[in-house]
Design a protein around this motif. Structure first.
Motif, PDB file in Angstrom:
ATOM      1  N   CYS A 209       1.500   6.181 -10.080  1.00  0.00           N
ATOM      2  CA  CYS A 209       0.401   5.318 -10.533  1.00  0.00           C
ATOM      3  C   CYS A 209       0.727   4.830 -11.941  1.00  0.00           C
ATOM      4  N   CYS A 212      -2.467   5.920 -14.455  1.00  0.00           N
ATOM      5  CA  CYS A 212      -2.710   7.281 -14.967  1.00  0.00           C
ATOM      6  C   CYS A 212      -1.481   8.172 -14.879  1.00  0.00           C
ATOM      7  N   THR A 214      -0.096   9.561 -12.239  1.00  0.00           N
ATOM      8  CA  THR A 214      -0.037  10.477 -11.093  1.00  0.00           C
ATOM      9  C   THR A 214       1.159  10.143 -10.207  1.00  0.00           C
TER      10      THR A 214
HETATM   11 ZN   LIG Z   1      -3.969   6.702 -11.167  1.00  0.00          ZN
END
Ligand SMILES: [Zn+2]
Ligand SMILES: [Zn+2]
Length: 251
Positions: A209, A212, A214
């Motif tokens: 991602c 963020c 991830t």
């Molecule tokens: Zn994210």
């Protein structure tokens, strides 16, 4: 109970795990260590500066152009494994490639005991002097060596530091060579922050991602997408039908 988090992407890890990084971030490390040696021939081609007229300095005297590009030499040359103080800005790109990968290999080796038998047959255990690679001492050899140790690295508290240094190094190299792996935007939103910012970088099985940080393995993404995409698609179709109906009524 405190849930352990991946040191790199901060996802929750399984309970009672010894890992400090998730499977997706481990795959990301392997992908970077695979890409790094492949960028070297491209970087070496950039060592020779492009042709051009002699540069004039502040004194008005013409200077011969340097026979190499210093920013590329900074990356390919020898150096220290820690950034040096550089008050005059002589160094342009931090730790060169070879000291960085060898520095991590040496750091890992020194954490392992060396076991040997002396001539009297007594077992000697002492700290390891340094890493040894049967592939030689080149950057590709040390990248392969580090790849073999990724499972160990992902149990250590410093895994995020290694991941970040490799990521920054590759980013510097790609900005010079212009060779960036292709990318594919993924359809499903991030399971952590719900942003539509999941991407796959070609050659790296990780889905990451960009909002963020991830990281998901390919299998985790496939499972997540199979859960969230059908309801999202149905919702999108319903909204589109309502908009079409409204447009028809207004006409
Ligand atoms: Zn994210
Ligand atoms: Zn992770």
């Amino acid at each position: 109970m405190i849930t352990a988090l991946c040191s790199v992407c901060h996802r929750a890890l399984d309970d009672d795990t010894d890992l400090t990084a998730c499977d997706a971030c481990a795959a990301g490390l392997r992908a970077m260590l695979t890409e790094l040696p492949r960028q070297l021939p491209l970087l070496a081609q950039l060592l020779r500066p492009g042709g051009g007229p002699a540069q004039r300095g502040g004194t008005g005297r013409a200077h011969s152009p340097l026979p190499v590009r210093l920013d590329v030499l900074d990356l390919l040359g020898p150096g220290q494994v820690v950034p040096l103080e550089d008050p005059h800005g002589d160094q342009s790109d931090g730790i060169p490639i070879a000291p960085l990968v060898y520095g991590w290999a040496r750091y890992i080796a020194q954490q392992h005991p060396s076991v040997s038998r002396d001539r009297h047959g007594t077992i000697q255990i002492r700290p390891c002097d340094g890493p040894a690679s049967h592939r030689g001492n080149g950057i590709a050899a040390w990248c392969a060596w580090l790849t073999a140790y990724v499972p160990y690295v992902c149990t250590q508290p410093w895994v995020a530091a290694m991941h970040e240094q490799l990521e920054q190094l590759l980013s510097q190299i790609r900005s010079k060579t212009g060779s960036r792996p292709g990318r594919t935007d993924r359809d499903a939103p991030c399971p952590e922050c719900a942003c539509f910012a999941l991407v796959s970088i070609h050659g790296d099985p990780t889905v990451r991602c960009e909002a963020c940080g991830t990281a998901l393995t390919a299998a985790e993404y496939a499972e997540h997408a199979a859960t969230v995409l059908p309801p999202l698609t149905a919702l999108a179709v319903r909204i589109a039908l309502q908009q079409a109906e409204s447009a028809g009524t207004a006409a």
